[in-house]
Design an enzyme around this catalytic site. Structure first.
Site, PDB file in Angstrom:
ATOM      1  N   GLU A 146       0.832  -1.206   0.000  1.00 24.85           N
ATOM      2  CA  GLU A 146       0.000   0.000   0.000  1.00 24.85           C
ATOM      3  C   GLU A 146       0.860   1.247   0.000  1.00 24.85           C
ATOM      4  OE1 GLU A 146      -2.258   3.379   1.872  1.00 24.85           O
ATOM      5  OE2 GLU A 146      -0.432   2.373   2.541  1.00 24.85           O
ATOM      6  N   GLU A 147       1.919   1.216   0.815  1.00 25.44           N
ATOM      7  CA  GLU A 147       2.764   2.407   0.950  1.00 25.44           C
ATOM      8  C   GLU A 147       3.534   2.719  -0.331  1.00 25.44           C
ATOM      9  OE1 GLU A 147       2.297   4.233   3.342  1.00 25.44           O
ATOM     10  OE2 GLU A 147       1.887   3.116   5.176  1.00 25.44           O
ATOM     11  N   ASP A 172      -7.738   1.439   7.599  1.00 24.37           N
ATOM     12  CA  ASP A 172      -6.341   1.882   7.538  1.00 24.37           C
ATOM     13  C   ASP A 172      -6.166   2.971   8.589  1.00 24.37           C
ATOM     14  OD1 ASP A 172      -3.800   2.725   6.988  1.00 24.37           O
ATOM     15  OD2 ASP A 172      -4.144   3.130   4.852  1.00 24.37           O
TER      16      ASP A 172
END
Length: 210
Positions: free
Chosen positions: A78-79, A104
């Site tokens: 995701e990052e 999140d």
């Protein structure tokens, strides 16, 4: 994208092919030193990871029979730009995914505590449901805000035409200044606050998959 995402599946009683997704992301990053810096990621997104794991545990040990299949997704990358969720969404293009609830960062409340409802890259009706679930199963108010960009993996589903929503830990996107650093540690997480999101996730599963 080579890093694997993790998927756990609870089969629906009707076996109708429809899938409800509850998701989080499993990776973290140290933005000051991406190659070598410590990135414990306790809130971002260990908190969401733990919350949906607990929701899965409760569901799997209950006698509840749901019509739709429920999948719990822990996305990689995701990052790095929603890489894992983009891969999963592409792989699921031929499947009937009816909704995604994404958690999140759910462990560090602002003052006063509230559940933030992200209103961009999300579905208005699904966000309305999340507000109702928050009212029914927690003592917290909801506060709407916008990320201003595709700020987490819910956006991958949204862009594929799947209704999505993301209840956030507070009404401020940038409240937790420890994320993306070595300071995002377990002692900063408020587990009583996190438990509210487990309740929201379970309510979502029952309402959408039930």
């Amino acid at each position: 994208f080579p890093q694997a995402s993790v998927i756990a599946r609870v089969e629906g009683h009707e076996n109708n092919g429809e899938i409800v997704v509850v998701s989080a992301h499993q990776d973290s990053i140290n933005q000051q030193d991406p190659q070598n810096g410590r990135a414990p990621g306790a809130d971002d997104d260990g908190s969401g990871t733990v919350a949906i794991f607990e929701a899965l545990r409760v569901l799997a040990t209950s006698s509840l029979k749901l019509q739709c299949t429920v999948e719990f997704h822990w996305y990689a990358g995701e990052e790095g730009g929603l890489l894992g969720s983009a891969d999963v969404v592409q792989a699921y293009a031929s499947k009937s995914v009816i909704a995604d609830l994404h958690l999140d960062m759910v462990g560090v409340p602002a003052q006063p505590p509230a559940v933030g409802i992200v209103t961009d890259y999300t579905d208005p009706d699904t966000s309305k449901l999340v507000r109702a679930l928050t009212s029914a199963y927690t003592d917290l108010p909801t506060r709407d805000f916008q990320c201003g960009y595709a700020c987490s993996d819910h956006a991958s589903w949204h862009e594929a035409g799947v209704r999505s929503a993301i209840p956030f830990e507070s009404q401020f996107i940038d409240y937790n200044t420890n994320i993306h650093s070595a300071r995002d540690t377990l002692n900063t997480v408020d587990f009583a606050h996190l438990l509210n999101y487990v309740r929201i996730a379970l309510g979502f599963v029952v309402e959408v998959a039930g």
